[in-house]
Design an enzyme around this catalytic site. Structure first.
Site, short mmCIF file in Angstrom:
data_model
loop_
_atom_site.label_atom_id
_atom_site.label_comp_id
_atom_site.label_asym_id
_atom_site.label_seq_id
_atom_site.Cartn_x
_atom_site.Cartn_y
_atom_site.Cartn_z
N CYS A 2 6.00 4.32 5.40
CA CYS A 2 7.15 5.19 5.61
C CYS A 2 7.90 4.77 6.87
O CYS A 2 7.34 4.18 7.78
CB CYS A 2 6.70 6.63 5.78
SG CYS A 2 5.68 7.20 4.44
N ARG A 27 10.73 -2.11 4.99
CA ARG A 27 9.33 -1.71 5.09
C ARG A 27 8.80 -1.16 3.76
O ARG A 27 7.59 -0.96 3.62
CB ARG A 27 9.18 -0.66 6.18
CG ARG A 27 9.49 -1.20 7.56
CD ARG A 27 9.72 -0.08 8.54
NE ARG A 27 8.55 0.75 8.67
CZ ARG A 27 7.67 0.67 9.66
NH1 ARG A 27 7.86 -0.19 10.61
NH2 ARG A 27 6.63 1.46 9.71
N TRP A 72 6.94 6.16 1.44
CA TRP A 72 6.10 5.33 0.57
C TRP A 72 4.96 6.24 0.17
O TRP A 72 4.13 6.62 0.99
CB TRP A 72 5.60 4.11 1.36
CG TRP A 72 4.88 3.08 0.55
CD1 TRP A 72 5.41 2.03 -0.13
CD2 TRP A 72 3.46 2.99 0.36
NE1 TRP A 72 4.41 1.30 -0.74
CE2 TRP A 72 3.21 1.85 -0.46
CE3 TRP A 72 2.36 3.74 0.79
CZ2 TRP A 72 1.93 1.46 -0.84
CZ3 TRP A 72 1.09 3.35 0.40
CH2 TRP A 72 0.89 2.21 -0.41
N ASN A 98 4.94 9.83 9.15
CA ASN A 98 4.42 8.56 8.63
C ASN A 98 2.93 8.55 8.92
O ASN A 98 2.53 8.65 10.07
CB ASN A 98 5.12 7.40 9.36
CG ASN A 98 4.51 6.05 9.02
OD1 ASN A 98 3.79 5.92 8.04
ND2 ASN A 98 4.80 5.06 9.84
N GLY A 99 2.12 8.45 7.88
CA GLY A 99 0.67 8.43 8.10
C GLY A 99 -0.02 9.28 7.07
O GLY A 99 0.52 9.52 5.98
N GLU A 482 -2.56 -18.50 -0.81
CA GLU A 482 -1.26 -18.02 -0.35
C GLU A 482 -0.18 -18.22 -1.42
O GLU A 482 0.67 -17.35 -1.64
CB GLU A 482 -0.90 -18.72 0.97
CG GLU A 482 0.46 -18.39 1.56
CD GLU A 482 0.68 -16.92 1.87
OE1 GLU A 482 -0.26 -16.12 1.79
OE2 GLU A 482 1.83 -16.56 2.18
N LYS A 486 1.95 -15.19 -3.02
CA LYS A 486 3.42 -15.15 -3.00
C LYS A 486 3.94 -14.89 -4.40
O LYS A 486 4.85 -14.09 -4.60
CB LYS A 486 4.02 -16.47 -2.48
CG LYS A 486 3.91 -16.72 -0.99
CD LYS A 486 4.79 -15.86 -0.14
CE LYS A 486 4.15 -14.59 0.27
NZ LYS A 486 3.19 -14.56 1.33
N GLU A 489 3.08 -11.18 -5.72
CA GLU A 489 3.70 -10.02 -5.08
C GLU A 489 5.19 -9.90 -5.34
O GLU A 489 5.72 -8.80 -5.36
CB GLU A 489 3.38 -9.93 -3.59
CG GLU A 489 3.97 -10.97 -2.71
CD GLU A 489 3.58 -10.78 -1.24
OE1 GLU A 489 3.26 -9.66 -0.82
OE2 GLU A 489 3.62 -11.78 -0.49
N HIS A 505 -17.10 -23.26 -12.52
CA HIS A 505 -18.13 -22.22 -12.47
C HIS A 505 -17.65 -20.91 -13.07
O HIS A 505 -18.23 -19.86 -12.80
CB HIS A 505 -18.61 -22.03 -11.02
CG HIS A 505 -19.21 -23.27 -10.45
ND1 HIS A 505 -20.42 -23.76 -10.85
CD2 HIS A 505 -18.72 -24.14 -9.53
CE1 HIS A 505 -20.68 -24.88 -10.19
NE2 HIS A 505 -19.66 -25.15 -9.38
N LYS A 604 6.29 -3.60 4.05
CA LYS A 604 6.22 -4.70 5.01
C LYS A 604 5.20 -4.43 6.10
O LYS A 604 4.60 -5.34 6.65
CB LYS A 604 7.62 -4.89 5.63
CG LYS A 604 7.73 -6.07 6.58
CD LYS A 604 7.53 -7.37 5.86
CE LYS A 604 7.66 -8.57 6.77
NZ LYS A 604 7.12 -9.79 6.11
O1 M6R Z 1 1.63 -7.33 9.22
P1 M6R Z 1 0.43 -8.05 8.73
O2 M6R Z 1 0.51 -9.52 8.92
O3 M6R Z 1 -0.84 -7.51 9.36
O4 M6R Z 1 0.37 -7.75 7.21
C1 M6R Z 1 -0.71 -8.12 6.42
C2 M6R Z 1 -0.38 -8.01 4.95
O5 M6R Z 1 -0.02 -6.70 4.63
C3 M6R Z 1 0.76 -8.95 4.56
O6 M6R Z 1 0.45 -10.27 4.88
C4 M6R Z 1 1.06 -8.85 3.06
O7 M6R Z 1 -0.02 -9.36 2.34
C5 M6R Z 1 2.36 -9.58 2.75
N1 M6R Z 1 3.11 -8.84 1.79
C6 M6R Z 1 2.14 -10.96 2.23
O8 M6R Z 1 3.30 -11.59 1.86
#
Ligand code: M6R
Length: 609
Positions: A2, A27, A72, A98-99, A482, A486, A489, A505, A604
């Site tokens: 949030c 965010r 959120w 937020n929380g 990674e 990418k 997501e 395996h 974010k």
């Molecule tokens: O702010 P942070 O680097 O701690 O965030 C960690 C993950 O939430 C962040 O890397 C997330 O996986 C991204 N959406 C990846 O692209």
């Protein structure tokens, strides 16, 4: 998660609140709302979905005090009635949060028994009711908030306004980010400086267990115990332009293209007269016997690359932990362990909690906690005694790109510096590594300029794909993870990263002609082994997309497509292999017409557990 924004001053609040909410959009959120004070009354406007739904209903009004929120969903569906702000039954108090309020059920029962009527499914709604009850008992607004937050358990950042205090916003912070922006005769608050950067560059960050009272006359800080706190503000150095798209269609594409400049900037800042300069952490090098890395998501992948470098170059045993696992099952205490927290936002709740746990186990002296982040102004920046600022600046696209490569640069410099100062590599070898590292930005520019059309073209072929396997070995195994992250997501295509040798395996059972395999095959110690693993996948009729040098194209009938990258020393190869995978994920998602910068369900900055 949030986002919170607030304004008190002489200007019209609503425009400032809406602009702040727009800045917080990155965010991630599913509904939004604002509350403002006008003629001693609280007005609330909320809407599910994107901000334009809220904007469309905005009245013309010149209120000078207000709060806003992007939600959120945690408790309750993303519907208008669950959107913030929430108010008490008399509509004398409005609150955004937020929380997570962990004891909200008990509080809700207690408040219901006292006659409060709840209109949402949220945990937040207990707060305006509580504050309202304390106001009715005759407490001033700040004190009513102080009493209310002392009843709350969990992690939260709160902004509130009250009809009886027409020039005030009261804030509270406990384990969730909240900053105050300082203007002239006007004050702002937000969960992220990005929301306010076009208004002020002077900020005060609230610490855990603190309240703030904002009026047009100034800011007062207090502890939850009611003691006054004095603290100097900080000045942000990054420019408001950093939060603009700069002519690119999406922030993610802009941030991918920023990587050569980010890498140059990171190297320039940390190389002084040819020597690696990482600040006070260097005083620990001689004593460190183990390294633990805690992180989440893409930052965890950077940590895996870091482990490879710290073990292979500096010969220091290194473990990488998911912060969310570490915090509830930490490894036994090991003396002389440096714990590194990696996070682009500097606000990830699990990473901060893991680091705090380590700090609490430190019996004497400064905890050996090193943060790697692009946000030195974040909670992480204030939590750790040692920090490497990657200099990547703020990242807006939810999919981390430039912050990842900048974190990897930080790990290279750390591993090389430790190795050199502990006598594992001599000056000549160090200089060779650094010279090769300094060539990487040019290699990235070459990939961006020459390979983008082929990647865009390839992205077209992924329109009907449902599953993709990414393979890599050695230092490129984290890059396979990674690349897969990418893709999933932002394009919502199922993708998995595997160590290439592990395929046989189990996962090889998934392969057929409909499951493409992206194989990272770069010259080096595991090249031949990787090629053999890829042959096994090809034998199952999988379409193979290579990521490697032009040499891959000389292998008969193996790679249907090769995303060609320059030849670099194996230890530096993650920089050149990750870039085509970022571009591939981007173009697939963009061609599918998806919301690349704000993919569904993601945020974010993950400020809750
Ligand atoms: O702010 P942070 O680097 O701690 O965030 C960690 C993950 O939430 C962040 O890397 C997330 O996986 C991204 N959406 C990846 O692209």
């Amino acid at each position: 998660m949030c986002g919170i924004v607030g304004y008190v001053g002489l200007q019209s609040a609503l425009g400032i609140l809406m602009e702040g909410l727009r800045r917080l959009e990155y965010r991630g959120y599913d509904s939004a709302g604002i509350a403002w004070l006008d003629n001693g009354e609280i007005h609330v406007l909320r809407a599910a979905g994107k901000l334009h739904n809220l904007q469309a209903q905005l009245p013309a009004t010149h209120s000078h005090v207000g709060i806003g929120h992007t939600r959120w969903a945690t408790h309750g569906k993303p519907e208008e009635r669950n959107a913030h702000p929430h108010v008490d039954n008399q509509r004398r108090v409005a609150v955004v949060q937020n929380g997570i309020i962990e004891n909200y059920r008990a509080l809700r029962d207690e408040l219901t028994a006292q006659g409060c009527v709840f209109t949402s499914d949220t945990d937040t709604e207990v707060i305006p009711h509580l504050v309202s009850l304390y106001l009715q008992q005759g407490h001033p607004f700040l004190e009513a908030m102080r009493l209310a937050v002392s009843r709350l358990e969990g992690a939260f950042a709160i902004a509130a306004i009250a009809a009886d205090a027409p020039d005030e916003i009261v804030l509270a912070r406990q384990q969730a980010p909240l900053v105050v922006g300082l203007g002239q005769g006007e004050f702002f608050c937000a969960s992220d400086t990005a929301a306010l950067i076009s208004h002020t560059q002077a900020f005060l960050a609230l610490e855990n267990g603190e309240l703030a009272r904002l009026t047009p006359l100034g800011v007062e800080l207090y502890t939850f115990a009611g003691q006054r706190v004095q603290r100097y503000p900080q000045r942000l150095t990054w420019s408001p332009l950093a939060v603009e798209k700069g002519g690119f269609k999406h922030y993610m594409l802009k941030e991918i293209h920023e990587q050569p400049a980010v890498l140059r900037q990171g190297l320039e800042s940390h190389l002084i007269e040819g020597q690696i300069a990482l600040g006070p952490v260097q005083e620990l090098y001689a004593q460190v016997e183990h390294i633990h890395i805690v992180a989440c998501g893409t930052s965890w992948h950077a940590g895996l690359v870091g482990k490879y470098l710290l073990e292979q170059i500096a010969q220091i045993p290194t473990h990488v932990y998911y912060a969310s696992e570490f915090r509830y099952a930490p490894p036994p205490y090991l003396p002389r362990t440096l714990t590194i927290g990696v996070t682009q936002s500097g606000e990830t709740a699990d990473t901060l909690a893991a680091l705090s746990l380590v700090a609490s186990r430190t019996l004497t002296g400064t905890p050996w906690l090193l943060g790697i982040t692009n946000r030195p102004d974040s909670t992480l920046g204030r939590l750790v005694p040692y920090l490497i600022d990657t200099r990547a600046g703020i990242e807006i696209g939810v999919a981390a790109t430039k912050t990842f490569t900048a974190q990897v640069v930080a790990f290279y410099l750390l591993a090389l510096d430790m190795a050199h100062q502990r006598g594992m590599i001599d000056q000549e070898k160090l200089e060779l590594y650094l010279a090769n590292l300094q060539k990487i930005p040019n290699h990235l520019e070459w990939i961006l300029e020459t390979q983008t059309p082929a990647i865009e073209q390839l992205a077209h072929q992924f329109q009907d794909v449902h599953h993709v396997i990414y393979l890599g070995r050695g230092i490129n195994f984290p890059i396979a993870l990674e690349g897969a992250l990418k893709l999933k997501e932002i394009s919502y295509i199922h993708a998995e990263g595997y160590p290439a040798g592990e395929m046989k395996h189990g996962p090889i059972a998934l392969l057929d002609k409909n499951v493409p395999v992206v194989a990272i095959a770069m010259p080096g110690t595991v090249y031949e082994k990787t090629i053999s693993n890829v042959q096994e996948a090809r034998a199952r009729e999988a379409q193979i997309i290579g990521v490697g040098t032009a040499a891959n194209l000389e292998i008969p009938d193996l790679f249907q497509v090769n995303l060609t990258v320059p030849e670099v020393p194996e230890l530096l190869s993650p920089f050149v292999t990750v870039l085509p995978l970022q571009l591939l994920a981007y173009y697939i998602a963009a061609q599918r017409g998806l919301d690349v910068d704000q993919p569904r369900n993601l945020a974010k900055s993950v400020t809750v557990e």
